[in-house]
Design an enzyme around this catalytic site. Structure first.
Site: not given
Ligand code: AP5
Length: 222
Positions: A13, A88, A127, A171
């Site tokens: 995203k 969300r 990441r 998550r």
């Protein structure tokens, strides 16, 4: 043009929103980035969000909605926005719809970026993020030119504390229970565009731009 980018943690995203916002000249609002900037500066907001983020839980709606609405109302906001990581859940989606309606605006499209769970785990475990401009890198798929330094601004790269395997699992669990139902919510409103988020970053950007151009060109013709 008001667009939402929806997808699991690691779907791309943030990566895609930065590129598409530049291409279409839109403001990019990322709730995760706003919270991380607050954490870097140690603001009052940081105290309110830190524990939730570290545990991979959603920050309470009252805080998140307030932060986003303040950002939209800030002077100098252009006529269009890409929302990344917001809404969300249903409550956030309805709050956004209400606020835009008060200004005579609507969400035009919601781009759902679809990526397999195996690929999400691979991306998040590798990441690296720039402390200054939030650009993200991966040692195999999108390495920086100089190790530990951001190509864009030269800032220091670091690994997010919520990218630890246990927190990533939490998550993902939160995403499937609270956020994924929004796919159906926006599909029912005929706003959903589904894009395959696997392949190179350039390939995914090209698919997203093509999907959005197709939609907006179509709506201009109607
Ligand atoms: P947030 O920062 O929004 O995290 P997230 O939704 O979990 O999403 P990510 O940033 O992890 O992934 P992304 O989809 O942006 O992928 P990216 O482009 O970075 O939220 C963090 C926390 O803040 C939440 O857990 C919560 O506590 C709180 N929060 C935020 N918003 C909230 C809200 N609305 N309500 C309540 N709480 C909220 O890409 C991932 C990696 O993959 C990168 O390394 C990238 O380089 C790489 N990559 C991207 N695309 C590709 C590709 N095509 N191929 C290979 N690698 C790729």
């Amino acid at each position: 043009m008001y667009i939402i980018f929806l997808g699991a943690p690691g779907a791309g995203k943030g990566t895609q929103a930065a590129r598409v916002a530049q291409e279409l000249n839109l403001l990019h609002i990322a709730t995760g980035d706003l919270f991380r900037q607050a954490l870097e500066k140690g603001t009052e907001l940081a105290k309110q969000v830190k524990a939730y983020m570290e545990q991979g839980k959603l920050v309470p709606d009252e805080i998140t909605i307030r932060v986003v609405l303040e950002r939209i109302a800030a002077p100098g906001s252009p006529s269009g926005v890409i929302f990344d990581g917001f809404p969300r859940n249903r409550k956030q989606a309805e709050a956004l719809d209400r606020t835009l309606a008060e200004q005579g605006k609507v969400i035009d499209k919601v781009v759902y970026i679809r990526v397999s769970e195996k690929e999400l785990l691979k991306r998040l475990s590798g990441r690296w993020i720039c402390r200054q401009c939030q650009a993200s890198y991966h040692p195999v798929d999108s390495p920086p030119k100089v190790r530990g330094k951001c190509d864009r601004c030269g800032g220091e790269l670091y690994q997010r504390s919520d990218d630890k395997l246990e927190t990533v699992k939490k998550r993902l669990q939160v995403y499937f229970s609270e956020t994924a139902p929004l796919i159906d919510y926006y599909a029912r409103a005929s706003k959903l565009l589904e894009v395959d988020g696997e392949g190179s970053v350039d390939e995914v950007t090209a698919r997203m731009i093509a999907a959005l151009h197709g939609e907006f060109a179509g709506s201009r013709e109607r």
